[in-house]
Design an enzyme around this catalytic site. Structure first.
Site, PDB file in Angstrom:
ATOM      1  CG  ASN A  21     -58.309  93.510 -55.823  1.00 13.90           C
ATOM      2  OD1 ASN A  21     -58.265  94.236 -54.701  1.00 13.90           O
ATOM      3  ND2 ASN A  21     -57.656  93.886 -56.908  1.00 13.90           N
ATOM      4  NE  ARG A  39     -53.721  93.106 -55.669  1.00 14.95           N
ATOM      5  CZ  ARG A  39     -53.629  94.402 -56.260  1.00 14.95           C
ATOM      6  NH1 ARG A  39     -54.823  95.175 -56.313  1.00 14.95           N
ATOM      7  NH2 ARG A  39     -52.664  94.901 -56.303  1.00 14.95           N
ATOM      8  CG  HIS A  41     -47.695  95.397 -59.999  1.00 11.08           C
ATOM      9  ND1 HIS A  41     -47.006  96.433 -60.771  1.00 11.08           N
ATOM     10  CD2 HIS A  41     -48.668  95.646 -59.802  1.00 11.08           C
ATOM     11  CE1 HIS A  41     -47.855  97.486 -61.096  1.00 11.08           C
ATOM     12  NE2 HIS A  41     -49.275  97.013 -60.494  1.00 11.08           N
ATOM     13  NE  ARG A  69     -49.780 104.568 -58.257  1.00 12.23           N
ATOM     14  CZ  ARG A  69     -49.865 103.303 -58.271  1.00 12.23           C
ATOM     15  NH1 ARG A  69     -48.909 102.711 -58.966  1.00 12.23           N
ATOM     16  NH2 ARG A  69     -51.013 102.857 -58.113  1.00 12.23           N
ATOM     17  CD  GLU A  92     -52.116  91.427 -60.957  1.00 15.04           C
ATOM     18  OE1 GLU A  92     -52.876  92.059 -61.684  1.00 15.04           O
ATOM     19  OE2 GLU A  92     -51.581  91.866 -59.912  1.00 15.04           O
TER      20      GLU A  92
END
Ligand code: AMP
Length: 398
Positions: free
Chosen positions: A7, A91, A180, A241, A385
């Protein structure tokens, strides 16, 4: 098979080496400050101590070389040589409309990912640097791209179009993509498995509540809506966020504060969410729960606004699917933060969730939170993940 999962961010590289037959992590780690002074690596073999050291990493290729040297190291390594790595899973953040599933990486795929760079200018180029670096060091090893957006490509037009002139969609592909996806897919599958049911028979709402957070509506095995949009800024209030806003705020703030639109967006990405709402106290939910319990009103309000937004999205997605059978909580907050789950629970009882207060005390493990016989099964399903990327890699490479 041994699969290296990568990643890659603009100055960081996270990795896990996974034994795919046993579905075990053999080693994992993180390179930080790549291309910046003070670059360092933290490497941890399974069952061993984490070792952290400063090491020069002028670029991502140097970082991948260092990762390989750690994986093959006499003391902290877990393989004898590079040749033991059978495949690499990368990823990828944004696949736009070009990818509705994972793919084996070749030059054509790289070109198609580059075509999506405009949609994720910070992430996609960095992800691709990771691919190029691995290709340089492991030529001939098959590599697979697993996209954050792919699972949501099944959303119908009514869910992914913004109420903007259609021409912008045609010209610039401005639409909702969602993120996601690897986690929403993994968790909804696992939730069905735990219940001994087929995902194709269920309406599932997945609440991926981490520092970044999104909710998805997974109807009969397919994502039909999700809260993030063109970028990961839309939807829930997150760690830093803002989530959903009236877009007119952008020009209003730009004028009042003398900022450009992109500076305002930067505030929305990095200084907002529960961090902003708590008046800069923290973006970490553990800190906020603790502060709220000891009388910090601002932290309390931040958590209340957060839980309220999640509750509203769950209601919206129950409507989008005309019903819901399962609600699954996952990621850092969803898996571990019993207090926040309980606050969200206040808004969804009308669906028939019956969350049991004792069961809700659990942290970080698979558990059904609802009482026996509840109309809607509410559960915690830890996400993974990296394992999902490793599984996808094996599926395509075999
Ligand atoms: P993630 O982005 O999925 O790693 O989630 C990060 C968030 O999860 C942070 O805000 C943490 O406060 C929260 N979190 C992680 N572990 C715990 C825990 N044991 N208890 C409460 N919150 C936690």
């Amino acid at each position: 098979m041994k699969v290296l999962v990568i990643n890659c961010g603009s100055s960081s590289l996270k990795y896990q080496l996974i034994d795919s037959e046993r579905e075990e992590v053999l080693a994992k780690g993180l390179c930080e400050r790549i291309g910046i002074d003070g670059s360092n690596i933290a490497h941890q073999p399974a069952g061993g101590e984490k070792v952290k050291e400063e090491a020069a990493m002028p670029d991502h290729t140097a970082a991948v070389k260092l990762v390989i040297s750690k994986l093959t190291d006499e003391k902290v390594g877990v393989i004898r040589s590079l040749t033991e790595i059978d495949a690499v899973g990368h990823r990828m953040v944004h696949g736009g409309e070009n990818f509705s599933g994972s793919v084996i990486i070749n030059e054509e795929v790289i070109k198609a990912i580059e075509d999506c760079n405009d949609l994720a200018p910070l992430h996609n180029p960095a992800n691709l640097i990771g691919v190029r670096s691995c290709q340089a060091i492991m030529p001939g090893v098959p590599m697979v791209a697993v996209f954050d957006t792919a699972f949501h490509q099944t959303m119908p037009e009514k869910a992914y179009l913004y109420g903007l002139p259609y021409d912008y969609y045609k010209k610039y592909k401005i639409r909702r993509y969602g993120f996601h996806g690897t986690s929403h897919d993994f968790v909804s599958k696992r939730a069905a498995e735990i219940l001994g049911k087929d995902r194709k028979d269920l309406k599932i709402i997945v609440c991926h509540l981490g520092n970044g957070a999104s909710v998805s509506a997974v109807k009969y095995g397919e994502s039909v809506d999700t809260s993030m949009g063109l970028t990961p800024l839309e939807g829930l209030i997150m760690g830093t966020r803002s989530g959903d806003l009236d877009p007119a705020i952008i020009s209003f703030l730009a004028e009042k504060e003398g900022m450009t639109a992109s500076q305002v967006i930067d505030v929305c990405n990095k200084k907002s969410g529960v961090l902003g709402l708590s008046d800069g106290y923290s973006s970490d939910f553990r800190d906020l729960v603790q502060a709220s319990e000891t009388g910090n009103e601002q932290a309390k309000h931040a958590l209340e606004a957060y839980a309220y937004r999640v509750g509203k999205y769950i209601g919206a997605y129950a409507a989008a699917m005309n019903g819901v059978d399962v609600i699954a909580f996952t990621a850092g907050v969803g898996e571990n933060n019993a207090e926040v789950r309980a606050m969200i629970g206040e808004y969804i009882g009308y669906l028939g969730t019956n969350i049991d207060a004792e069961r809700n005390k659990v942290r970080g493990e698979e558990i059904i939170l609802s009482d026996e016989g509840s109309k809607v099964v509410t559960m915690v399903v830890p996400t993974n993940e990296e394992l999902a990327i490793a599984r996808e890699t094996v599926r395509l490479v075999k």
